[in-house]
Design a protein around this motif. Structure first.
Motif, PDB file in Angstrom:
ATOM      1  N   THR A 270       0.813  -1.329  -0.023  1.00 24.21           N
ATOM      2  CA  THR A 270      -0.065   0.078  -0.107  1.00 24.21           C
ATOM      3  C   THR A 270       0.790   1.243  -0.058  1.00 24.21           C
ATOM      4  O   THR A 270       0.737   2.193  -0.693  1.00 24.21           O
ATOM      5  N   VAL A 271       1.683   1.293   0.813  1.00 24.18           N
ATOM      6  CA  VAL A 271       2.770   2.390   0.868  1.00 24.18           C
ATOM      7  C   VAL A 271       3.412   2.518  -0.273  1.00 24.18           C
ATOM      8  O   VAL A 271       3.871   3.493  -0.731  1.00 24.18           O
ATOM      9  N   TYR A 272       4.101   1.494  -0.749  1.00 20.41           N
ATOM     10  CA  TYR A 272       4.998   1.498  -1.974  1.00 20.41           C
ATOM     11  C   TYR A 272       4.081   2.107  -3.134  1.00 20.41           C
ATOM     12  O   TYR A 272       4.671   2.794  -3.931  1.00 20.41           O
ATOM     13  N   LEU A 273       2.893   1.970  -3.052  1.00 16.91           N
ATOM     14  CA  LEU A 273       2.031   2.379  -4.306  1.00 16.91           C
ATOM     15  C   LEU A 273       1.392   3.663  -4.192  1.00 16.91           C
ATOM     16  O   LEU A 273       0.561   4.420  -5.028  1.00 16.91           O
ATOM     17  N   GLY A 274       1.430   4.113  -2.739  1.00 19.41           N
ATOM     18  CA  GLY A 274       0.606   5.234  -2.491  1.00 19.41           C
ATOM     19  C   GLY A 274      -0.891   5.141  -2.537  1.00 19.41           C
ATOM     20  O   GLY A 274      -1.723   5.945  -2.771  1.00 19.41           O
ATOM     21  N   ALA A 275      -1.261   3.684  -2.127  1.00 23.22           N
ATOM     22  CA  ALA A 275      -2.763   3.480  -2.343  1.00 23.22           C
ATOM     23  C   ALA A 275      -3.504   3.565  -0.893  1.00 23.22           C
ATOM     24  O   ALA A 275      -2.930   4.213  -0.018  1.00 23.22           O
ATOM     25  N   THR A 276      -4.632   2.826  -0.588  1.00 26.40           N
ATOM     26  CA  THR A 276      -5.387   2.820   0.351  1.00 26.40           C
ATOM     27  C   THR A 276      -5.695   1.585   0.822  1.00 26.40           C
ATOM     28  O   THR A 276      -6.044   0.726  -0.022  1.00 26.40           O
ATOM     29  N   ALA A 277      -5.459   0.996   2.089  1.00 21.74           N
ATOM     30  CA  ALA A 277      -5.764  -0.217   2.691  1.00 21.74           C
ATOM     31  C   ALA A 277      -6.718  -0.170   3.896  1.00 21.74           C
ATOM     32  O   ALA A 277      -6.490   0.770   4.637  1.00 21.74           O
ATOM     33  N   THR A 278      -7.502  -1.029   4.038  1.00 20.08           N
ATOM     34  CA  THR A 278      -8.515  -1.381   5.228  1.00 20.08           C
ATOM     35  C   THR A 278      -8.137  -2.285   5.902  1.00 20.08           C
ATOM     36  O   THR A 278      -8.158  -3.436   5.535  1.00 20.08           O
ATOM     37  N   LEU A 279      -7.754  -2.432   7.324  1.00 22.15           N
ATOM     38  CA  LEU A 279      -7.321  -3.232   7.997  1.00 22.15           C
ATOM     39  C   LEU A 279      -8.220  -3.583   9.220  1.00 22.15           C
ATOM     40  O   LEU A 279      -8.872  -2.506   9.798  1.00 22.15           O
ATOM     41  N   PHE A 280      -8.417  -4.773   9.740  1.00 23.52           N
ATOM     42  CA  PHE A 280      -8.771  -4.948  11.112  1.00 23.52           C
ATOM     43  C   PHE A 280      -8.322  -6.181  11.849  1.00 23.52           C
ATOM     44  O   PHE A 280      -7.277  -6.899  11.236  1.00 23.52           O
ATOM     45  N   SER A 281      -8.585  -6.325  12.971  1.00 21.00           N
ATOM     46  CA  SER A 281      -7.890  -7.333  13.653  1.00 21.00           C
ATOM     47  C   SER A 281      -8.084  -8.894  13.362  1.00 21.00           C
ATOM     48  O   SER A 281      -9.299  -9.150  12.933  1.00 21.00           O
ATOM     49  N   PRO A 282      -7.167  -9.855  13.397  1.00 26.48           N
ATOM     50  CA  PRO A 282      -7.246 -11.147  13.170  1.00 26.48           C
ATOM     51  C   PRO A 282      -8.354 -11.742  14.222  1.00 26.48           C
ATOM     52  O   PRO A 282      -8.979 -12.631  13.829  1.00 26.48           O
ATOM     53  N   LEU A 283      -8.328 -11.105  15.448  1.00 27.46           N
ATOM     54  CA  LEU A 283      -9.299 -11.608  16.394  1.00 27.46           C
ATOM     55  C   LEU A 283     -10.734 -11.526  15.835  1.00 27.46           C
ATOM     56  O   LEU A 283     -11.502 -12.191  15.974  1.00 27.46           O
ATOM     57  N   HIS A 284     -10.929 -10.333  15.394  1.00 33.09           N
ATOM     58  CA  HIS A 284     -12.058  -9.953  14.911  1.00 33.09           C
ATOM     59  C   HIS A 284     -12.662 -10.850  13.686  1.00 33.09           C
ATOM     60  O   HIS A 284     -13.961 -11.091  13.458  1.00 33.09           O
ATOM     61  N   PHE A 285     -11.900 -10.987  12.958  1.00 35.33           N
ATOM     62  CA  PHE A 285     -12.041 -12.080  11.771  1.00 35.33           C
ATOM     63  C   PHE A 285     -12.511 -13.382  12.371  1.00 35.33           C
ATOM     64  O   PHE A 285     -13.475 -13.893  11.759  1.00 35.33           O
TER      65      PHE A 285
END
Length: 592
Positions: free
Chosen positions: A235-250
């Motif tokens: 994401t930071v390599y390309l200047g894009a956007t990522a949505t993240l959340f916790s493995p536990l919540h998954f």
């Protein structure tokens, strides 16, 4: 030309300071609390942390990163890179059940890396203070909650003098077959692997624009290479956007992943095979009616064996929500190669070779070999005979060897292991000067595509025939609904060895000699009353599919099979627990 991710972050912060770099779903739900950070803010926080490290003369030293899931880890990690400090991602102790294991691993990593500072979230740093009696090492280490470093510290940041050979971080292996080792990943390794990933996953400027920069959704743990090098750093390599959340919540609610995909409509998302199986278990008609997965272009599947049956069932089930089979992207990688080695086509469905064609997999129920794709440009993959160290022809199973700029520098402070693993050269007709990484994984090439078959050290040899534990595990898991996907261990023991009860006898008359297979499997609690039936079905399935007589089937409680920090089965540890009689057995183990 960028020398590091630090240069790229600086560029993005200058050109698009207000664009969201990452958003974090605090509760795992799209409708819950959301934290986000722009590229301008990300660069500022990273520089503030970097300046704090630089002012204490820590450039070149190691910093252990102990953060709960969230955005602060990313600031800490990029802060280390921005200071010329070597980051060491770790797993913070969380909850009583994980405390001992996480504490043991953390102590080992601190000592091995010779960490001089620990960066973490406020709660983790406070918890470490309370553990001082168990961690005497902390008296020599500075611990800081990076949230408490003020923004204005960024004003004293000095750009580090980084080269391609400068060490970026130590990625400790998950230890599926040995004690964790610190893989030395350079800034050059990182940039090359991000280039490979970008090419193989089709992350072109046009595609990023088409998706309005929504590139990733990920719940993967960021201390592990798959979650870090992929969704976070690409994401930071390309200047894009990522949505993240916790493995536990998954894990608590797998449908959160699908809901986030439906809501943010990213180009790329994925995980290990078990994640797709968990989604299948929760695929109700109501869920499917409310999903639109038609924009999901790359659904990568890696980090554990990719199951043909999973790909088929997921496509059939979620096709109703617009999921396309061409989206599935089986891939192969490892920490020693930074991450990605091979990846499948993003325009064609995965390559499957039916069991009857695959030789070593012959007869395995629904165990078609799944192709893991082709190497990226600049990466070379060969299959070598592990003993003769000679290149094998297409179709023959051998050890997977890798060469290229993504291959890491070696193992931290372990010259012998580095020489044995990272400095291999081919012998025989194909001999040359190229240095290869010996992966320890087994596989074969067919028409330029890699098919992974197992681990060299996990190989089960019975009566001169090779058997792959993954195949036996799959046959066992498919025999009954109560067997948990990805929670079965197959290994062999000597015919005279001990069993789960400390003294199992092999064979009908107790006199069987030589290696024999053992299956240890987790079952759902509601199926305990069917233990005897399940045991018989496992024996029957493996006998029919592989022509093997199973020495022992041990059914254990959910969550008790030994696994690595990234969720891989630890077959060696399972074998040791079996021989020591320390498995969490449900009822009495059934003996042959």
């Amino acid at each position: 030309m960028a020398r590091s991710l630090v240069d790229l972050l600086t560029t993005h912060a200058s050109q698009q300071p207000d664009r969201t770099a990452y958003r974090y779903l605090v509760t795992g739900d799209c409708g819950g609390e959301i934290q986000d950070i722009s590229y301008g803010r990300l660069a500022g926080r990273s520089r503030a942390i970097a300046a704090w490290l630089q002012e204490r003369g820590l450039a070149g030293s190691r910093a252990m990163l102990l953060y709960p899931p969230g955005l602060e880890f990313i600031c800490g990690y990029l802060g280390c890179l921005s200071a010329g400090v070597v980051a060491v991602p770790g797993v913070p102790p969380q909850g009583r059940s994980q405390n001992h294991r996480a504490l043991t691993r953390m102590k080992r990593l601190i000592a091995d890396a010779d960490a001089k500072v620990i960066l973490g979230g406020r709660e983790v740093i406070a918890a470490l203070g309370a553990m001082a009696e168990h961690l005497p090492e902390l008296s020599e280490i500075t611990c800081v909650a990076t949230e408490d470093i003020p923004d204005d510290a960024a004003g004293s940041w000095r750009e580090p003098d980084l080269t391609a050979d400068s060490v970026a971080f130590l990625q400790y292996t998950s230890g599926s077959t040995s004690a964790p080792r610190g893989v030395v990943v350079t800034h050059g390794n990182l940039l090359d692997n991000e280039r490979v990933m970008t090419e193989r996953m089709g992350h072109t400027p046009d595609t990023i624009a088409e998706y309005d920069h929504e590139l990733f959704v990920s719940w993967l743990p960021v201390y592990h290479d798959l979650g870090l090098i992929g969704p976070v750093l690409n994401t930071v390599y390309l200047g894009a956007t990522a949505t993240l959340f916790s493995p536990l919540h998954f894990l608590q609610q797998p449908t959160r992943w699908l809901s986030a995909l439906n809501h943010y409509r990213p180009h790329t998302s994925g995980g290990p095979n078990f994640a797709y199986e968990l989604c299948l278990k929760h695929a109700t008609p109501d869920l499917l009616d409310g999903l639109d997965l038609s924009r999901w272009k790359v659904a990568f599947n890696g980090a554990e064996p990719v199951r043909a049956a999973t790909l088929r069932r997921f496509t059939e089930t979620f096709g109703a929500a617009g999921f396309r089979r061409e989206a599935f992207n089986p891939c192969y990688g490892l920490a020693e190669a930074t991450l990605m080695v091979t990846s499948s086509s993003i325009t064609a469905p995965p390559t499957l070779i039916e069991a009857a064609e695959t030789g070593p997999h012959a007869g395995a129920a629904d165990a078609a070999a799944v192709g893991s794709g082709r190497p990226g440009s600049g990466t070379t993959v060969v299959i070598a005979d592990p003993e003769r160290q000679e290149k094998l022809p297409d179709g023959e199973v051998g050890e997977i060897w890798v060469a290229g700029a993504s291959v890491a520098k070696g193992y931290w402070r372990n010259a012998l292991a580095t020489r044995e693993t990272f400095r291999a050269t081919l012998k025989g007709p194909e001999a040359g000067d190229v240095r290869f990484l010996r992966t320890g994984d087994l596989g074969f090439l067919r028409d330029g595509e890699l098919f992974v078959t197992g681990r060299l050290k996990d190989l089960i040899v019975i009566d001169g025939r090779n058997h792959y534990p993954q195949d036996l595990e799959l046959s066992a898991e498919m025999s009954h609904w109560a067997l948990r996907p990805g929670c079965t261990a197959a290994f062999s023991v000597d015919g005279a060895g001990s069993g789960a009860d400390g003294g199992a006898e092999g064979g009908v008359d107790g006199a069987v000699e030589g290696e024999q297979p053992v299956i240890v499997a987790e079952i759902a609690p509601e199926a305990v009353g069917e233990s005897e039936k399940i045991t018989d079905l496992i024996r029957s399935a493996i006998g029919e599919a592989h022509g093997l007589s199973v020495r022992d089937v041990v059914l254990v409680r959910p969550g008790t099979i030994p696994k690595t920090s990234s969720g891989k089965i630890q077959r060696r540890a399972s074998r040791e627990a079996y021989l020591a009689g320390t498995l969490a057995v449900i009822g009495a183990p059934a003996m042959g």
